[in-house]
Scaffold this motif. Structure first.
Motif, short mmCIF file in Angstrom:
data_model
loop_
_atom_site.label_atom_id
_atom_site.label_comp_id
_atom_site.label_asym_id
_atom_site.label_seq_id
_atom_site.Cartn_x
_atom_site.Cartn_y
_atom_site.Cartn_z
N ILE A 1 0.81 -1.22 0.00
CA ILE A 1 0.00 0.00 0.00
C ILE A 1 0.84 1.27 0.00
O ILE A 1 0.61 2.17 -0.79
CB ILE A 1 -0.99 -0.01 1.18
CG1 ILE A 1 -1.98 -1.18 0.94
CG2 ILE A 1 -1.76 1.30 1.25
CD1 ILE A 1 -3.03 -1.32 1.98
N ALA A 2 1.85 1.32 0.84
CA ALA A 2 2.60 2.57 0.96
C ALA A 2 3.27 2.95 -0.36
O ALA A 2 3.25 4.10 -0.77
CB ALA A 2 3.65 2.45 2.06
N ASP A 3 3.85 1.96 -1.04
CA ASP A 3 4.61 2.28 -2.25
C ASP A 3 3.77 2.32 -3.51
O ASP A 3 3.91 3.19 -4.34
CB ASP A 3 5.72 1.23 -2.46
CG ASP A 3 7.00 1.64 -1.77
OD1 ASP A 3 7.01 2.73 -1.17
OD2 ASP A 3 7.97 0.89 -1.83
N GLY B 1 0.39 2.31 -3.85
CA GLY B 1 -0.97 2.82 -3.81
C GLY B 1 -1.26 4.14 -4.47
O GLY B 1 -2.38 4.41 -4.82
N ARG B 2 -0.28 5.01 -4.62
CA ARG B 2 -0.69 6.37 -4.94
C ARG B 2 -0.32 6.84 -6.33
O ARG B 2 -0.41 8.02 -6.62
CB ARG B 2 -0.13 7.30 -3.89
CG ARG B 2 1.33 7.63 -4.08
CD ARG B 2 1.88 8.32 -2.88
NE ARG B 2 2.13 7.34 -1.84
CZ ARG B 2 2.95 7.54 -0.82
NH1 ARG B 2 3.56 8.69 -0.70
NH2 ARG B 2 3.17 6.59 0.05
N GLN C 1 -4.91 3.16 -7.31
CA GLN C 1 -5.77 3.55 -6.21
C GLN C 1 -6.99 2.62 -6.13
O GLN C 1 -7.42 2.24 -5.04
CB GLN C 1 -6.21 5.01 -6.39
CG GLN C 1 -6.36 5.72 -5.08
CD GLN C 1 -6.60 7.22 -5.24
OE1 GLN C 1 -7.63 7.64 -5.72
NE2 GLN C 1 -5.64 8.01 -4.85
N THR D 1 -5.81 -0.76 -4.60
CA THR D 1 -5.55 -0.72 -3.15
C THR D 1 -6.85 -0.48 -2.38
O THR D 1 -7.04 -1.04 -1.30
CB THR D 1 -4.50 0.34 -2.78
OG1 THR D 1 -4.83 1.57 -3.39
CG2 THR D 1 -3.12 -0.08 -3.25
N ILE E 1 -8.06 -2.97 0.59
CA ILE E 1 -8.35 -2.50 1.94
C ILE E 1 -9.78 -2.89 2.31
O ILE E 1 -10.04 -3.36 3.41
CB ILE E 1 -8.14 -0.98 2.05
CG1 ILE E 1 -6.64 -0.66 1.97
CG2 ILE E 1 -8.71 -0.42 3.35
CD1 ILE E 1 -6.31 0.81 1.90
N GLN F 1 -1.93 -0.41 9.17
CA GLN F 1 -1.31 0.39 8.12
C GLN F 1 -0.37 1.45 8.72
O GLN F 1 0.74 1.67 8.23
CB GLN F 1 -2.41 1.05 7.30
CG GLN F 1 -2.01 1.46 5.91
CD GLN F 1 -1.36 0.31 5.16
OE1 GLN F 1 -1.89 -0.79 5.13
NE2 GLN F 1 -0.21 0.56 4.58
#
Lengths: 214, 214
Positions: free
Chosen positions: A126-128, A130-131, A137, A140, A144, A182
């Motif tokens: 998610i951290a890397d 996801g965005r 998006q 992820t 979630i 998270q």
């Protein structure tokens, strides 16, 4: 259909062409190699050349299976890592009905993250990844949601068993628990310590498993 | 001392040479420009050239103030953003003594993050910058510690006022709250929604502000 141009950038369409068992195996080998590279070196440092080298495939094969390039491959890795994260939490995640079960689940998560440290797949997940784009998006968000649904089912089962605070909203509480994990992973990635993960999960479980109040 | 070579990579030594008021102003202009670029475009997409252009400084000036290059500049941005994050939480963060005060603080955080979305400085602060090097890890560890200390002081004050559960360990609870915010920001960066941030903070506050049990 093999794309003629070398595309590093993501476009809006994700075509996946897998027709044979051998093809499926090749695609899987590429995703596994990408996942291993990312776990060792991080998302940013991993190039398509690294993945080709590690998986023993050529660029044309790579773009046969991942015509949209790097981002499409990253999403496939995210899905693979997500499946692993779910597997790692079993059978605990599907049997959350008592304090003992919740604590066993917590221990699996904390131990896993502490052991893997900066290479924790949850972090990669998610951290890397996801965005970077609407497509990422969407993936992820769905992961979630799926994870939160499993936790919510556990909360409802524990409430039915009379072991969890009955006034808590199961979905909001599940959202808080998923967020705590998270956040713990995020702090772990920043500081190298899993203490925050443990503190946050403990607070959530104490709240969930406390007797009814008022 | 002006470095002769163009160094993009971080080495172990951080020299900061600022001798005049004008020099301080120039350095500040560079850091502000870098912060603005990062808020608009993300850490990854921001180059030293972008920062030079935006701040109206040349490469030689840039390397006068940031001889170690990109990473040294990123750490300066992290410190600037951290100061902003602390400022944004004032006066609430320093006055956490009652349920009303905690809820006002929560509302500031949730509203800030919801408004800023992907450009939330908290996200830039830890999720992006935190994991690139031991130096960055040291800075983010210290920032988390400082923030956690403020929250812990609030918990102790609220316990003294008889408004928080007296059996809770203030430091572990503060760690959990900081982690909840971090997780909420992480989910926000992944999904675009601040709902998880709110759910996680609400659970923490409900737990903290619940009457004594057992």
């Amino acid at each position: 259909m093999r794309p003629k141009v070398f595309r590093e950038k993501c476009t809006s369409k994700y075509n996946l062409i897998v027709t044979t068992a051998k093809g499926t195996a090749t695609r899987h080998r590429i995703v596994e190699a990408a996942a291993a590279e990312i776990r060792e070196r991080g998302t940013l440092a991993t190039t398509l050349d690294d993945v080709c080298r590690r998986s023993g495939t050529g660029k044309s094969q790579m773009f046969h299976y991942f015509p949209e390039g790097r981002e499409q491959l990253l999403l496939a890795v995210t899905e693979l890592e997500a499946a692993r994260v779910f597997d790692d939490q079993q059978p605990y995640l599907n049997e959350l009905t008592s304090r003992a079960a919740w604590e066993a689940w917590r221990d699996v998560i904390v131990t896993d993250c502490r052991t893997r440290g900066l290479h924790c797949p949850l972090g990669v997940l998610i951290a890397d990844v996801g965005r970077y784009s609407p497509a990422a998006q969407a993936v992820t968000t769905q992961l979630i949601r799926r994870w939160q649904d499993s936790v919510r089912a556990g909360i409802e089962a524990t409430q039915s068993a009379g072991e969890a605070a009955p006034h808590l909203d199961p979905d909001r509480t599940a959202a808080a628990i998923v967020t705590a994990v998270q956040g713990g992973v995020s702090v772990l990635l920043s500081t190298g310590s899993a203490d925050h993960l443990e503190a946050a999960l403990n607070l959530c479980l104490d709240h969930l498993l406390s007797p009814a109040r008022e």
